[in-house]
Design an enzyme around this catalytic site. Structure first.
Site, PDB file in Angstrom:
ATOM      1  N   HIS A  41      57.117  41.272   8.595  1.00  0.00           N
ATOM      2  CA  HIS A  41      58.340  41.619   9.313  1.00  0.00           C
ATOM      3  C   HIS A  41      59.576  41.065   8.608  1.00  0.00           C
ATOM      4  CE1 HIS A  41      60.999  40.940  13.054  1.00  0.00           C
ATOM      5  NE2 HIS A  41      60.937  42.249  12.869  1.00  0.00           N
ATOM      6  N   ARG A  42      60.434  41.978   8.112  1.00  0.00           N
ATOM      7  CA  ARG A  42      61.617  41.589   7.328  1.00  0.00           C
ATOM      8  C   ARG A  42      61.199  40.775   6.103  1.00  0.00           C
ATOM      9  NH1 ARG A  42      65.156  39.399  12.551  1.00  0.00           N
ATOM     10  NH2 ARG A  42      64.419  41.028  13.971  1.00  0.00           N
ATOM     11  N   GLU A  68      58.462  45.034   5.890  1.00  0.00           N
ATOM     12  CA  GLU A  68      59.462  45.831   6.599  1.00  0.00           C
ATOM     13  C   GLU A  68      60.855  45.397   6.171  1.00  0.00           C
ATOM     14  OE1 GLU A  68      62.087  46.166  10.422  1.00  0.00           O
ATOM     15  OE2 GLU A  68      61.221  44.359   9.551  1.00  0.00           O
ATOM     16  N   ASP A  70      65.236  46.218   6.994  1.00  0.00           N
ATOM     17  CA  ASP A  70      66.219  46.810   7.900  1.00  0.00           C
ATOM     18  C   ASP A  70      67.400  47.306   7.077  1.00  0.00           C
ATOM     19  OD1 ASP A  70      64.930  46.025  10.453  1.00  0.00           O
ATOM     20  OD2 ASP A  70      65.331  44.003   9.719  1.00  0.00           O
ATOM     21  N   HIS A  83      69.337  42.808   9.228  1.00  0.00           N
ATOM     22  CA  HIS A  83      68.902  43.200  10.564  1.00  0.00           C
ATOM     23  C   HIS A  83      70.073  43.395  11.523  1.00  0.00           C
ATOM     24  CE1 HIS A  83      67.592  42.444  14.741  1.00  0.00           C
ATOM     25  NE2 HIS A  83      66.543  43.147  14.381  1.00  0.00           N
ATOM     26  N   GLU A 143      63.263  50.536   8.061  1.00  0.00           N
ATOM     27  CA  GLU A 143      63.811  50.788   9.393  1.00  0.00           C
ATOM     28  C   GLU A 143      65.300  51.093   9.324  1.00  0.00           C
ATOM     29  OE1 GLU A 143      64.619  48.726  13.757  1.00  0.00           O
ATOM     30  OE2 GLU A 143      63.140  47.817  12.421  1.00  0.00           O
ATOM     31  N   LYS A 145      68.623  50.882  10.979  1.00  0.00           N
ATOM     32  CA  LYS A 145      69.251  50.104  12.048  1.00  0.00           C
ATOM     33  C   LYS A 145      70.571  50.755  12.450  1.00  0.00           C
ATOM     34  CE  LYS A 145      67.884  46.791  13.413  1.00  0.00           C
ATOM     35  NZ  LYS A 145      66.859  46.503  14.451  1.00  0.00           N
ATOM     36  N   ASP A 271      55.723  38.053  11.373  1.00  0.00           N
ATOM     37  CA  ASP A 271      56.455  37.180  10.457  1.00  0.00           C
ATOM     38  C   ASP A 271      55.507  36.389   9.571  1.00  0.00           C
ATOM     39  OD1 ASP A 271      58.756  38.001  11.774  1.00  0.00           O
ATOM     40  OD2 ASP A 271      58.874  36.212  13.046  1.00  0.00           O
TER      41      ASP A 271
END
Length: 365
Positions: A41-42, A68, A70, A83, A143, A145, A271
C-alpha cells in the site's frame, strides 16, 4: 474363488489409478487456487515514506507482488504520486497539490516526516515509476485520486501508458479509483488494461455490495477492491460469481489477513507485505524487528526482543506450545514496557503486539 480374485485385482487397479491421479489433481487445484497476491500500500509504507521510490524499493525487497501508487496532478499538468490533496502531511511544504508546479513539488522533502534517514526523498512522477518498474518482477496498482479536481487526468494517465506500450492484457498494471466514472473512462480509453473499483462503506447499499452493483462493475472492471470490513464468505463468493477478483484494503494485522484468506480473497493490500508473504511465527517476527531496528525501535530494544524470539523459535520447532506461550507473554510484557518508555514507535509496537497476540491465540487453540 476366481471371481473373488478378479474383484481384488479390480480394487487394486482402481486404488493404483487414483494414487497416480492425486498429484495431478493436487497440481490442478493449486493452479486454480493460486496463492493470494500481496499488494504494498503506497509502497511498503509501513517501513518507508509512502509514495516514494524508497517505499517502492522496499516493496521489491519484501517480495510484494504489486505496489500501489496514488496519482494527482500539478498546476502545470504533471502526474505526481501523493495520497492527499495537500502536501502538508508528507512533505515539508504547505498547500494544495493542484496549486504547485512540478518544479515546486520536486523541491520538497518527502522523507523526513517519516524518519530522518529518509531526508531528501523526492516526490516521484508516475512516468518515473513506470520507467523503472515496468517489466520488472512487480506489478503496479495505479489509483486515481480525486479525479474531479483534475479534468483530463484519465486521458493523461492513458497517454503515459500508451507512450510506454503498456496497453495489453498481459501488462502488469491495474488502474483503480473510488470514482467509478473515472474507471469507466480508463476502460474506454484502454480496454485491455485491467481496472478496479474501490468501495468504501458510503458507496454500499445498507452496508452491502449488491449483485446489481457487481453486474455493473463487471462491464468495465476486473477487480472489486473494498474496505476490508465489507467482505465475508458470501460477498467474496458473489464477487467471484461475477467473474471479478477482490483485493481488500488496508489490512495490517495477522488476524484479519487470516480471516480474509479464509474467505478466499485474491490479494491483500497492506502496508506490511511481509504479513502476507511470510507465515505467523517467531522467525517472521524477528524479521519485522530487524526491519524496524534503528528507525522504529532502538538497537537495545531490538536485541532484547530478538533474544525472546530466538527462544520462541526453538520451542516452536520442538512443539512445546506451553513454553511458546510463556515466552510470548514475556515478549508482550517487554513490548509494553518499551512502548511506555518511548523506546519503540507506536507503529512498530502495534504491528509486533498484534503478531504476538495472534501467536498466543494460535498456540492456545
Amino acid at each position: 474363488m476366481k471371481k473373488h480374485a478378479k474383484k481384488v485385482l479390480a480394487i487394486t487397479l482402481f486404488v493404483a489409478s487414483i494414487s497416480l491421479l492425486l498429484p495431478t489433481m493436487a497440481a490442478a487445484a493449486k493452479a486454480t487456487n493460486p496463492a493470494p497476491f500481496s499488494i504494498a500500500h503506497r509502497g511498503a509504507s509501513g517501513q518507508a515514506p509512502e509514495n516514494t521510490m524508497a517505499a517502492f524499493e522496499k516493496s521489491l525487497e519484501y517480495q510484494a507482488d504489486y505496489f500501489e501508487v496514488d496519482v494527482q496532478m500539478t498546476k502545470d499538468g504533471e502526474l505526481i504520486l501523493m495520497h492527499d490533496t495537500t502536501v502538508d502531511r508528507t512533505t515539508n511544504g504547505t498547500g494544495r497539490v493542484k496549486d504547485f508546479t512540478f518544479e515546486e513539488i520536486r523541491a520538497l522533502d518527502a522523507g523526513s516526516w517519516f524518519h530522518e534517514s529518509f531526508a531528501g526523498e523526492k516526490v516521484p512522477t508516475l512516468g518515473e515509476v513506470l520507467d523503472r518498474y515496468t517489466g520488472s518482477n512487480i506489478g503496479i496498482l495505479v489509483e486515481l485520486k480525486n479525479p474531479e479536481l483534475y479534468p483530463g487526468i484519465e486521458q493523461k494517465i492513458a497517454e503515459e501508458l500508451i507512450q510506454r506500450n503498456i496497453t495489453t492484457k498481459d501488462s502488469n498494471i491495474v488502474v483503480q479509483s473510488f470514482h467509478w466514472n473515472a474507471v469507466k473512462k480508463i476502460h474506454q480509453l484502454l480496454p485491455d488494461i485491467a481496472t478496479g473499483v474501490l468501495i468504501g462503506y458510503g458507496q454500499t447499499v445498507a452496508g452491502k455490495i449488491t449483485n446489481e452493483q457487481l453486474a455493473s462493475f463487471q462491464t468495465y472492471a476486473s477487480y472489486v477492491n473494498p474496505n476490508k470490513g465489507l467482505l465475508n464468505n458470501d460477498t467474496v463468493h458473489r464477487i467471484h460469481q461475477h467473474r471479478l477478483k477482490t483485493w481488500p484494503y488496508t489490512v495490517n494485522d495477522r488476524k484479519t489477513i487470516t480471516q480474509l484468506l479464509h474467505f478466499g480473497v485474491d490479494g491483500i493490500i497492506t502496508d506490511y507485505p511481509l504479513l502476507v508473504n511470510m507465515p505467523a511465527n517467531a522467525t517472521t517476527m524477528k524479521t519485522l524487528v530487524e526491519r524496524f531496528e534503528g528507525k522504529e525501535l532502538s538497537s537495545k530494544t531490538a536485541h532484547a526482543l530478538k533474544v525472546h524470539l530466538t527462544a520462541i523459535h526453538q520451542y516452536e520447532k520442538q512443539g512445546l506450545q506451553d513454553k511458546v506461550i510463556k515466552h510470548l507473554n514475556g515478549l508482550i510484557t517487554l513490548l509494553n514496557h518499551q512502548e511506555e518508555n518511548g523506546f519503540i514507535s507506536n507503529r512498530a509496537y502495534q504491528i509486533l503486539l498484534g503478531e504476538a497476540n495472534f501467536l498466543v491465540e494460535d498456540n492456545t487453540n
